[in-house]
Design a protein around this motif. Structure first.
Motif, PDB file in Angstrom:
ATOM      1  N   TYR A  29     -10.071   5.315  -2.948  1.00  0.00           N
ATOM      2  CA  TYR A  29      -9.363   4.047  -3.153  1.00  0.00           C
ATOM      3  C   TYR A  29     -10.359   2.907  -3.374  1.00  0.00           C
ATOM      4  N   VAL A  30      -9.954   1.970  -4.220  1.00  0.00           N
ATOM      5  CA  VAL A  30     -10.723   0.742  -4.427  1.00  0.00           C
ATOM      6  C   VAL A  30      -9.772  -0.434  -4.261  1.00  0.00           C
ATOM      7  N   HIS A  77      -6.462 -11.779 -10.232  1.00  0.00           N
ATOM      8  CA  HIS A  77      -6.125 -10.374 -10.459  1.00  0.00           C
ATOM      9  C   HIS A  77      -6.664  -9.426  -9.384  1.00  0.00           C
ATOM     10  N   SER A  78      -6.373  -9.749  -8.129  1.00  0.00           N
ATOM     11  CA  SER A  78      -6.697  -8.838  -7.025  1.00  0.00           C
ATOM     12  C   SER A  78      -5.868  -7.563  -7.183  1.00  0.00           C
ATOM     13  N   THR A  79      -6.466  -6.435  -6.824  1.00  0.00           N
ATOM     14  CA  THR A  79      -5.854  -5.156  -7.213  1.00  0.00           C
ATOM     15  C   THR A  79      -6.149  -4.055  -6.208  1.00  0.00           C
ATOM     16  N   LEU A  80      -5.206  -3.135  -6.085  1.00  0.00           N
ATOM     17  CA  LEU A  80      -5.440  -1.885  -5.354  1.00  0.00           C
ATOM     18  C   LEU A  80      -5.360  -0.736  -6.354  1.00  0.00           C
ATOM     19  N   VAL A  81      -6.403   0.104  -6.359  1.00  0.00           N
ATOM     20  CA  VAL A  81      -6.470   1.241  -7.281  1.00  0.00           C
ATOM     21  C   VAL A  81      -6.535   2.532  -6.471  1.00  0.00           C
ATOM     22  N   GLY A  82      -5.772   3.534  -6.897  1.00  0.00           N
ATOM     23  CA  GLY A  82      -5.762   4.827  -6.220  1.00  0.00           C
ATOM     24  C   GLY A  82      -6.830   5.765  -6.756  1.00  0.00           C
ATOM     25  N   PRO A  83      -6.979   6.916  -6.093  1.00  0.00           N
ATOM     26  CA  PRO A  83      -8.087   7.835  -6.417  1.00  0.00           C
ATOM     27  C   PRO A  83      -7.930   8.593  -7.738  1.00  0.00           C
ATOM     28  N   PHE A  84      -6.891   8.300  -8.488  1.00  0.00           N
ATOM     29  CA  PHE A  84      -6.739   8.853  -9.834  1.00  0.00           C
ATOM     30  C   PHE A  84      -7.038   7.744 -10.857  1.00  0.00           C
ATOM     31  N   GLY A  85      -7.536   6.610 -10.353  1.00  0.00           N
ATOM     32  CA  GLY A  85      -7.810   5.470 -11.228  1.00  0.00           C
ATOM     33  C   GLY A  85      -6.554   4.706 -11.601  1.00  0.00           C
ATOM     34  N   GLU A  86      -5.478   4.955 -10.865  1.00  0.00           N
ATOM     35  CA  GLU A  86      -4.202   4.315 -11.187  1.00  0.00           C
ATOM     36  C   GLU A  86      -4.049   3.000 -10.432  1.00  0.00           C
ATOM     37  N   ILE A  87      -3.562   1.982 -11.112  1.00  0.00           N
ATOM     38  CA  ILE A  87      -3.324   0.692 -10.466  1.00  0.00           C
ATOM     39  C   ILE A  87      -2.045   0.794  -9.637  1.00  0.00           C
ATOM     40  N   LEU A  88      -2.184   0.578  -8.329  1.00  0.00           N
ATOM     41  CA  LEU A  88      -1.036   0.693  -7.423  1.00  0.00           C
ATOM     42  C   LEU A  88      -0.362  -0.654  -7.223  1.00  0.00           C
ATOM     43  N   ALA A  89      -1.156  -1.714  -7.249  1.00  0.00           N
ATOM     44  CA  ALA A  89      -0.591  -3.057  -7.108  1.00  0.00           C
ATOM     45  C   ALA A  89      -1.613  -4.043  -7.635  1.00  0.00           C
ATOM     46  N   THR A  90      -1.112  -5.081  -8.301  1.00  0.00           N
ATOM     47  CA  THR A  90      -2.030  -6.111  -8.788  1.00  0.00           C
ATOM     48  C   THR A  90      -1.260  -7.408  -8.885  1.00  0.00           C
ATOM     49  N   THR A  91      -1.969  -8.486  -9.121  1.00  0.00           N
ATOM     50  CA  THR A  91      -1.290  -9.771  -9.230  1.00  0.00           C
ATOM     51  C   THR A  91      -1.885 -10.551 -10.394  1.00  0.00           C
ATOM     52  N   GLU A  92      -1.308 -11.674 -10.672  1.00  0.00           N
ATOM     53  CA  GLU A  92      -1.846 -12.548 -11.728  1.00  0.00           C
ATOM     54  C   GLU A  92      -2.929 -13.439 -11.120  1.00  0.00           C
ATOM     55  N   HIS A  93      -3.102 -14.635 -11.655  1.00  0.00           N
ATOM     56  CA  HIS A  93      -4.218 -15.450 -11.181  1.00  0.00           C
ATOM     57  C   HIS A  93      -3.832 -16.466 -10.103  1.00  0.00           C
TER      58      HIS A  93
END
Lengths: 373, 373
Positions: free
Chosen positions: A295-296, A314-330
């Motif tokens: 996870y990143v 654009h804070s973001t959570l990325v899963g171990p498949f490189g998939e964006i799980l959640a993100t936001t705008e600015h």
């Protein structure tokens, strides 16, 4: 859960509530050349070297189709990779607090506290804050807003707040970063607090942000800041976390190194800008996650178009498949999203990269860990 | 041009028309442990080891703000990175031929020839073909369609065609890949032909595609294929090119290694699938380009929804800022796009990653290059 995770913890940590310390002043002071020769002879050198007398048979065995057995994938990491420890918790919520930062430090501290409290109310057991959240991001501001973290609460109201709120809410906080003053030096520093409010780790940005894109952006952190001297990985109540600050994310070796030290998650507080943000921010987060199958999580200040340095957000959570799980705008926003560490093992069994690496062709050396053995 | 590029070629290559050979049977046969000990002592080990008697002063100097001087970025690559050579040409057109592949090998060869000729007519001086373009992509087909490349034209009509067309059109061809038979083994092999039609390099896929995503895709190349034993980088009339085949792109170390050997461009013939393609194909190409600040070109077969293995398509050219310069959808198509190597130096001066690496913390060892010294 037990079927997925190894039941043995790595030998590096005494307990999961102890920061992983790979190098101590003591071990540094006793460094001698001889052990490294021995180490490289037996462990990190390719078999053509270390088993020189078996050279011919080695050449024969490498032509079999069984890659894992023939190509020493375990030697692709020097020292060998640490098996990922069983995390204390598999599923939990993370909160990413993308904060509006002002020139008013007291307001920034109170504002950050409120955001952390709201994230915890929504169930976050781990909260991540932005890079430089208590101060404007500028070389002029760093010396003015810097705090002496080691000197304790009066000298560091920003981290004192984080410690208190972590203890009161019983959450883990990866406290973004603040300018730190230590003796005559300034650092860009991230503090990690455990659920007891204790400081578990302190990461000083290793790679300073010195870039110059004419007509777009020029910034030289090294004008005022000093670079940190060590990677930081810490065992927390929500898993083993590697820390990088912003520009640190550009150096893929740091993420490889954290993965080899058994990290479940890498947290990058960061404030990418309007030039490199659109092209690189998401790319780098996803690449670090997918390449290392972990996870990143990232957290940026909210965008302030009137600021001297304009953050991309654009804070973001990325899963171990490189998939964006959640993100936001600015804009200012808090993301609450779920981390499920069992996904790491799933992705690693789908794509067994660790078993497929070619230690006979390339090796990533974790220098400080090697020296501390 | 002269201001941007170093005027000296690296000492590794006798001329730009010679394949870069880092390891020979001769050098393999004379490997002895001693030189590596010396090497690690003086070059690759962190200063805390190699300059042990200066240990205290080292600790002092690492706390200065001058990262480049203090943290030995040149030691982040072992052996040290080779300066990128002056390319024979700075700007040129590349052609990426995304081909429909059938079960008819003769048709595949004639069809590929036509595509290469059309790309050359449109000005392409370098043409890249897809992974496994002369055969269906399946373990059943590989032994049937395999050719003995080393045995020459009659035994390898696919590469004979590439050699002839390269010579006639005076272009460089990175010939995708075909199943290769060599003695009792099969490989997934990419041949590079120079403008004289001569075979300049042959890359055998290093990392075999063994993945298992239940319910989505399972494929085990290692059932029939043998993995290659060496990275492949070659000096051509259009610059220094590193070669990876498809799954090789997942291993970031290979791209780091090519960058450290002075590559301008990495070519990845590849056939990502409908599961990993959408999430990873573009991501991995852009990450390899942005992290290593060089060009990345990929070429896939066109999608055939009725095939046993359905390719994602989306052949792409990526610039050294991680920017997509040209791409296509999944249908048969040829991309003609311009490469401008001066962009590499521009991006590297904008973001001087090579000078900012922390050789005191991590080192990427190019094992075969190290052993060949």
């Amino acid at each position: 859960m037990k079927a997925i995770w190894s039941s043995t913890l790595c030998s590096l940590t005494g307990s999961l509530t102890t920061s992983v310390s790979f190098i101590s002043p003591r071990s540094l002071s006793i460094l001698r050349p001889a052990p490294s020769f021995l180490f490289f002879d037996h462990r990190s050198l390719p078999k053509t070297y270390s088993n020189n007398h078996h050279h011919q048979s080695r050449r024969t065995t490498t032509t079999t189709t069984s890659m894992a057995a023939s190509f020493s994938p375990e030697e692709a990491r020097v020292p060998p990779a640490i098996q990922m420890p069983t995390p204390p918790i598999t599923k939990f919520k993370i909160g990413l607090c993308q904060l509006a930062v002002t020139a008013d430090k007291e307001r920034n501290i109170a504002h950050a506290r409120k955001a952390v409290e709201e994230a915890a109310q929504k169930g976050a057991q781990l909260v991540l804050l932005p890079e430089i959240w208590n101060s404007p991001y500028s070389n002029d501001s760093f010396p003015v807003y810097a705090e002496d973290i080691d000197a304790g609460s009066d000298a560091s109201p920003s981290t004192a707040m984080l410690s208190e709120v972590a203890r009161l809410l019983k959450i883990t906080i990866v406290g973004g970063s603040i300018p730190e003053r230590c003796l005559d030096k300034l650092y860009n520093t991230c503090c990690v607090f455990g659920t007891d409010g204790k400081l578990k780790a302190k990461h000083r940005k290793i790679h300073l942000f010195d870039i110059d894109i004419p007509g777009k952006i020029s910034f030289m952190e090294s004008k005022t800041l000093t670079a940190g001297e060590t990677p930081t990985i810490v065992d927390t109540e929500v898993g083993r976390i590697g820390i990088g600050i912003c520009y640190d994310i550009r150096f893929q070796e740091l993420a490889i190194l954290y993965a080899a030290r058994g990290a479940h998650l890498i947290c990058y507080p960061g404030a990418f800008n309007m030039t490199t943000g659109p092209l690189h921010w998401e790319l780098l987060q996803r690449a670090r996650a997918a390449d290392n199958q972990l996870y990143v999580a990232t957290c940026s200040p909210a965008r302030d178009a009137g600021a001297g340095y304009v953050a991309w957000g654009h804070s973001t959570l990325v899963g171990p498949f490189g998939e964006i799980l959640a993100t936001t705008e600015h804009e200012e926003a808090t993301i609450i999203s779920e981390i499920d560490y069992s996904q790491i093992e799933l992705r690693r069994s789908n794509l067994p990269l660790a078993k497929q690496r070619r230690g006979d062709l390339y090796q990533l050396v974790d220098v400080q860990r090697l020296n501390s053995r």
